[in-house]
Design a protein around this motif. Structure first.
Motif, PDB file in Angstrom:
ATOM      1  N   SER A  25       0.851  -1.188   0.000  1.00 43.33           N
ATOM      2  CA  SER A  25       0.000   0.000   0.000  1.00 43.33           C
ATOM      3  C   SER A  25       0.884   1.234   0.000  1.00 43.33           C
ATOM      4  N   GLY A  26       0.317   2.355  -0.424  1.00 40.39           N
ATOM      5  CA  GLY A  26       1.044   3.620  -0.365  1.00 40.39           C
ATOM      6  C   GLY A  26       1.840   3.963  -1.604  1.00 40.39           C
ATOM      7  N   PHE A  27       1.782   3.109  -2.622  1.00 43.40           N
ATOM      8  CA  PHE A  27       2.447   3.419  -3.890  1.00 43.40           C
ATOM      9  C   PHE A  27       1.704   2.676  -4.998  1.00 43.40           C
ATOM     10  N   THR A  28       2.042   2.995  -6.246  1.00 43.67           N
ATOM     11  CA  THR A  28       1.343   2.399  -7.383  1.00 43.67           C
ATOM     12  C   THR A  28       1.942   1.027  -7.679  1.00 43.67           C
ATOM     13  N   PHE A  29       1.355   0.039  -7.074  1.00 42.85           N
ATOM     14  CA  PHE A  29       1.869  -1.325  -7.101  1.00 42.85           C
ATOM     15  C   PHE A  29       2.125  -1.813  -8.524  1.00 42.85           C
ATOM     16  N   ASP A  73      -0.944 -10.256  -7.802  1.00 42.47           N
ATOM     17  CA  ASP A  73      -2.321  -9.861  -8.061  1.00 42.47           C
ATOM     18  C   ASP A  73      -2.359  -8.340  -8.025  1.00 42.47           C
ATOM     19  N   ASN A  74      -2.359  -7.733  -9.183  1.00 51.01           N
ATOM     20  CA  ASN A  74      -2.315  -6.268  -9.243  1.00 51.01           C
ATOM     21  C   ASN A  74      -3.625  -5.623  -8.796  1.00 51.01           C
ATOM     22  N   ALA A  75      -4.696  -6.370  -8.803  1.00 56.15           N
ATOM     23  CA  ALA A  75      -5.976  -5.843  -8.319  1.00 56.15           C
ATOM     24  C   ALA A  75      -5.993  -5.750  -6.796  1.00 56.15           C
ATOM     25  N   ALA A  98       9.810  -4.085  -3.711  1.00 53.89           N
ATOM     26  CA  ALA A  98       9.197  -3.489  -4.897  1.00 53.89           C
ATOM     27  C   ALA A  98      10.218  -2.583  -5.554  1.00 53.89           C
ATOM     28  N   VAL A  99      10.383  -2.710  -6.865  1.00 54.21           N
ATOM     29  CA  VAL A  99      11.425  -1.972  -7.582  1.00 54.21           C
ATOM     30  C   VAL A  99      10.833  -1.302  -8.819  1.00 54.21           C
ATOM     31  N   ARG A 107      13.879   3.304  -7.758  1.00 56.53           N
ATOM     32  CA  ARG A 107      13.239   3.458  -6.448  1.00 56.53           C
ATOM     33  C   ARG A 107      12.835   2.068  -5.971  1.00 56.53           C
ATOM     34  N   ASP A 108      13.112   1.783  -4.731  1.00 62.90           N
ATOM     35  CA  ASP A 108      12.679   0.491  -4.214  1.00 62.90           C
ATOM     36  C   ASP A 108      12.204   0.603  -2.773  1.00 62.90           C
TER      37      ASP A 108
END
Length: 120
Positions: A25-29, A73-75, A98-99, A107-108
């Protein structure tokens, strides 16, 4: 606030299975590749698996290839690590990452670790 919440670790017997989850959460996965890393006692952190943005391509370290499977699961903003045929040498703290690479900028984000212990 960026969060990567890892769950699913625990104790498994050799030959058993576990599934790790990492909820973001908190970023565009969907704009980030996702990776799993692990760190065994007294060892450095090592790469385990990666999956690209749309999930169409994955890669694994030789030590887990054929036994572990990464998916996303991007949803739901979740990345999974299905671990089968576990071995004692898989014992480690597992982390998700996450990278995003944009040109020369990377950014990671790291999640907190979860302990996986494989023992009879």
């Amino acid at each position: 606030q960026v969060q990567l919440l890892v769950s699913g670790g625990g104790l498994a017997q050799p030959g058993g299975s576990l599934r790790l989850s990492c909820a973001a959460s908190g970023f565009t996965f969907a704009e980030y590749a996702l990776r799993w890393h692990r760190q065994a006692p007294g060892q450095g952190r090592e790469f385990v698996a990666t999956i690209i943005i749309d999930g169409s391509n994955t890669d694994y370290s030789d030590s887990v290839k054929g036994r572990f499977s990464i998916s996303r699961d991007n949803a739901q903003n979740i990345v999974y690590l299905q671990m089968n045929i576990l071995k004692p040498e898989d014992t480690a703290v597992y982390y998700c990452k996450a990278v995003r690479v944009t040109g020369s900028h990377q950014r990671d984000y790291w999640g907190q670790g979860t302990q996986v212990t494989v023992s009879s």
